[in-house]
Each structure stands twice: as C-alpha cells, then as structure tokens.
Design a protein around this motif. Structure first.
Motif, PDB file in Angstrom:
ATOM      1  N   ALA A   1      28.627  43.012  57.034  1.00 46.45           N
ATOM      2  CA  ALA A   1      27.897  43.309  58.231  1.00 46.45           C
ATOM      3  C   ALA A   1      27.816  42.202  59.327  1.00 46.45           C
ATOM      4  CB  ALA A   1      26.280  43.731  57.651  1.00 46.45           C
ATOM      5  N   ASN A   2      28.383  41.412  59.061  1.00 45.30           N
ATOM      6  CA  ASN A   2      28.530  40.223  60.152  1.00 45.30           C
ATOM      7  C   ASN A   2      29.807  40.588  60.992  1.00 45.30           C
ATOM      8  OD1 ASN A   2      26.466  37.741  59.413  1.00 45.30           O
ATOM      9  ND2 ASN A   2      27.386  38.459  57.330  1.00 45.30           N
ATOM     10  N   GLY A   3      30.689  41.309  60.562  1.00 45.35           N
ATOM     11  CA  GLY A   3      32.032  41.785  61.004  1.00 45.35           C
ATOM     12  C   GLY A   3      32.323  42.964  60.744  1.00 45.35           C
ATOM     13  N   LEU A   4      31.576  43.951  61.420  1.00 46.20           N
ATOM     14  CA  LEU A   4      31.945  45.526  60.989  1.00 46.20           C
ATOM     15  C   LEU A   4      33.319  45.996  61.346  1.00 46.20           C
ATOM     16  CD1 LEU A   4      28.253  46.989  61.702  1.00 46.20           C
ATOM     17  CD2 LEU A   4      29.169  46.575  59.597  1.00 46.20           C
ATOM     18  N   ALA A   5      33.755  46.718  60.536  1.00 51.94           N
ATOM     19  CA  ALA A   5      35.359  46.992  60.801  1.00 51.94           C
ATOM     20  C   ALA A   5      35.402  48.273  61.503  1.00 51.94           C
ATOM     21  CB  ALA A   5      36.106  46.814  59.527  1.00 51.94           C
ATOM     22  N   TYR A   6      34.344  48.678  62.789  1.00 59.53           N
ATOM     23  CA  TYR A   6      34.318  49.739  63.253  1.00 59.53           C
ATOM     24  C   TYR A   6      34.351  49.701  64.777  1.00 59.53           C
ATOM     25  CZ  TYR A   6      33.078  51.532  58.788  1.00 59.53           C
ATOM     26  OH  TYR A   6      32.760  51.997  57.483  1.00 59.53           O
ATOM     27  N   ALA A   7      34.909  50.713  65.633  1.00 59.21           N
ATOM     28  CA  ALA A   7      35.070  50.485  66.924  1.00 59.21           C
ATOM     29  C   ALA A   7      33.569  50.363  67.596  1.00 59.21           C
ATOM     30  CB  ALA A   7      36.016  51.575  67.497  1.00 59.21           C
ATOM     31  N   ASP A   8      33.433  49.954  68.756  1.00 60.61           N
ATOM     32  CA  ASP A   8      32.167  50.113  69.586  1.00 60.61           C
ATOM     33  C   ASP A   8      31.741  51.618  69.709  1.00 60.61           C
ATOM     34  OD1 ASP A   8      32.729  47.606  70.045  1.00 60.61           O
ATOM     35  OD2 ASP A   8      32.585  47.641  72.106  1.00 60.61           O
ATOM     36  N   GLY A   9      30.494  51.909  69.424  1.00 56.71           N
ATOM     37  CA  GLY A   9      29.845  53.207  69.549  1.00 56.71           C
ATOM     38  C   GLY A   9      30.448  54.204  68.691  1.00 56.71           C
TER      39      GLY A   9
END
Length: 273
Positions: free
Chosen positions: A100-108
């Motif tokens: 969760a410190n670096g989520l592999a998802y795009a903004d929004g």
C-alpha cells in the motif's frame, strides 16, 4: 506512483489463532459505517484484505461493480481469500499481492478505497492514506477503521490483563506501529490532505458465553504462540514466563460468568475533492 515499501512489522502475524479471529469479520460488523455510501456499480479497493471475509462481503453490495482485495502477505492468506470467494460464488472480485505504500494503480482508478485495522501497523500511515487518495476518483471515498488499544474496556479486572495491554503497546511500538491509532486517525486524514472528513466510532462487544470463550481462547493462544509473543521475547520486552502469565489471565477472564469486553474503533470517511 511511489516505490516505497513497508518498514514496520505486522504485530499479530498470521498464526492460526490470529486468522481465526480475522475470519469472524464481515462487512456489516467491520465496515458498517461505509455501507450506506456504496452503490451497485462501484469499483472498490480493499487494502490489507487478509483472508478476504470483509472483501467478499463487500462484493455483494456492488453486484454490477468490482472489488479488489490487496494484501502484502499474499502467499499466506490470499489462497484462503480466493477459496472463500469461490465457495460463496462471488465472481466480481479478485485478490492481488501488493504494498500500500506504492499502489500499482493509476490515479483515479477506484470509487472507494478502504482499509480495516491496517494503519495502526504501518510505518507511514499518512503516506498510505495519500496513496489511497491518489488512486481514488475525484468525488470518491477513502475509508478507514482503526482500533485504539488504550481504549479497550473489560470486566472483571483480572490480574494480568492491564499488563497485557501495556505489553501489547510496547510490542506494537517496537514494530513501528501506533496501537492507539483510533484517536489520531482523523488527524492522519487531515495530514494526508483531506478536508471533507466524517468521523465516527463503533465497538465490538463480546458478552455472550460463546463470544467470550472465542475471544479468550484466541488471546490465550496468541499470547504465547503468535508473532506478538515471538517479538516480545526477541525484543526482550517479556520472558516466556511473562507471556504464560498473560495467557493465563485471558483464560481466567474467559471463564468468568460475567466476562465482558468492549473494543473501540474509530472510523473516517474522506471524500476526495
């Protein structure tokens, strides 16, 4: 997108006694504050999903939407989570391993991003809330629920339980966490940049004989066999004899005919402007 990784250690670990208590959790008893906001077509990210009992339940509230459960200790519990979804016939769901410190998802990417009893165990709770905010759509929701160990209440006042409370505080802080997260959760949300924050609180309360036995049995075992116990000994915060005394205190409490315990959690729902 951040490349940071988690520095704190999960205090409870994944001993069977811990997982049993986690498996009791449902969307209703652990995320009830969020349920009125859900719509059938929402896309939800559940951070720190563990064995997936809350996540699988949430999928029922968004039948035309989609739910992703994310867990850092993937190989330990995600197999269980996937099996639960299959058993329940839930198909609008997936489970992934991630930090969760670096989520592999795009903004929004999501309508709702939530976590349950996660921020108290991490090294940078504000940073994780910022990541949760980043991957939430404009107008979407970030939700979190965190216990406050200093606010637990129980009856009777069995000798040894206050010692357990003090020891747990020391172990959690040694691991880099904040065991009294509930009382500062709204502050972390503000520090993460949220201005539209709704606060609430709710309790798990165990008073029926079977509930009390279940909770007492879990901590009787966890006090001597889980990661909590290992850390307490390795960090020289307690001896094995100390832990046996704590375990016995939970056993004695659980056998009392009038045993009662209230476990307070604070909740925030933050709308991304």
């Amino acid at each position: 997108m951040s490349s940071k990784t988690e520095l704190a250690t999960y205090t409870h670990g994944h001993h069977s006694s811990v997982i049993r208590s986690h498996n009791w959790r449902t969307a209703l008893n652990s995320a009830g504050y969020l349920l009125p906001y859900l719509k059938p077509d929402m896309k939800i990210l559940d951070i720190g999903c563990g064995g997936g009992t809350i996540t699988v339940d949430l999928a029922n509230y968004v039948p035309s939407g989609h739910v992703i459960g994310l867990e850092r200790a993937g190989d330990i519990v995600l197999k269980q989570a996937r099996a639960l979804a299959q058993e329940k016939g839930i198909t609008n769901i997936e489970f992934v391993e991630g930090d969760a410190n670096g989520l592999a998802y795009a903004d929004g990417s999501f309508d709702v991003v939530l976590c349950h009893q996660v921020l108290q165990h991490v090294g940078n709770p504000v940073g994780i809330l910022k990541e949760m905010k980043r991957v939430t759509k404009s107008g979407g929701l970030v939700a979190a629920r965190e216990a406050d160990y200093g606010a637990w209440l129980w009856y009777p006042d069995v000798e040894g339980l206050k010692g357990w409370q003090s020891l747990y505080d020391k172990v959690a802080r040694h691991n880099g966490g904040e065991p009294d997260a509930g009382r500062v959760l709204h502050v972390w949300a503000k520090q993460a940049g949220f201005t539209n924050i709704k606060c609430s609180s709710s309790n798990w309360c165990y008073s029926q004989k079977d509930e009390v036995k279940w909770w007492a049995d879990a901590w009787t075992e966890r006090s001597v066999a889980s990661s909590f116990a290992t850390t307490a000994i390795d960090a020289k915060l307690a001896t094995s004899d100390d832990l046996k005394e704590v375990s016995n205190a939970w056993k004695i409490w659980g056998e009392h005919e009038d045993a009662w315990i209230s476990i307070l959690s604070a909740e925030v729902i933050c709308r991304k402007e």
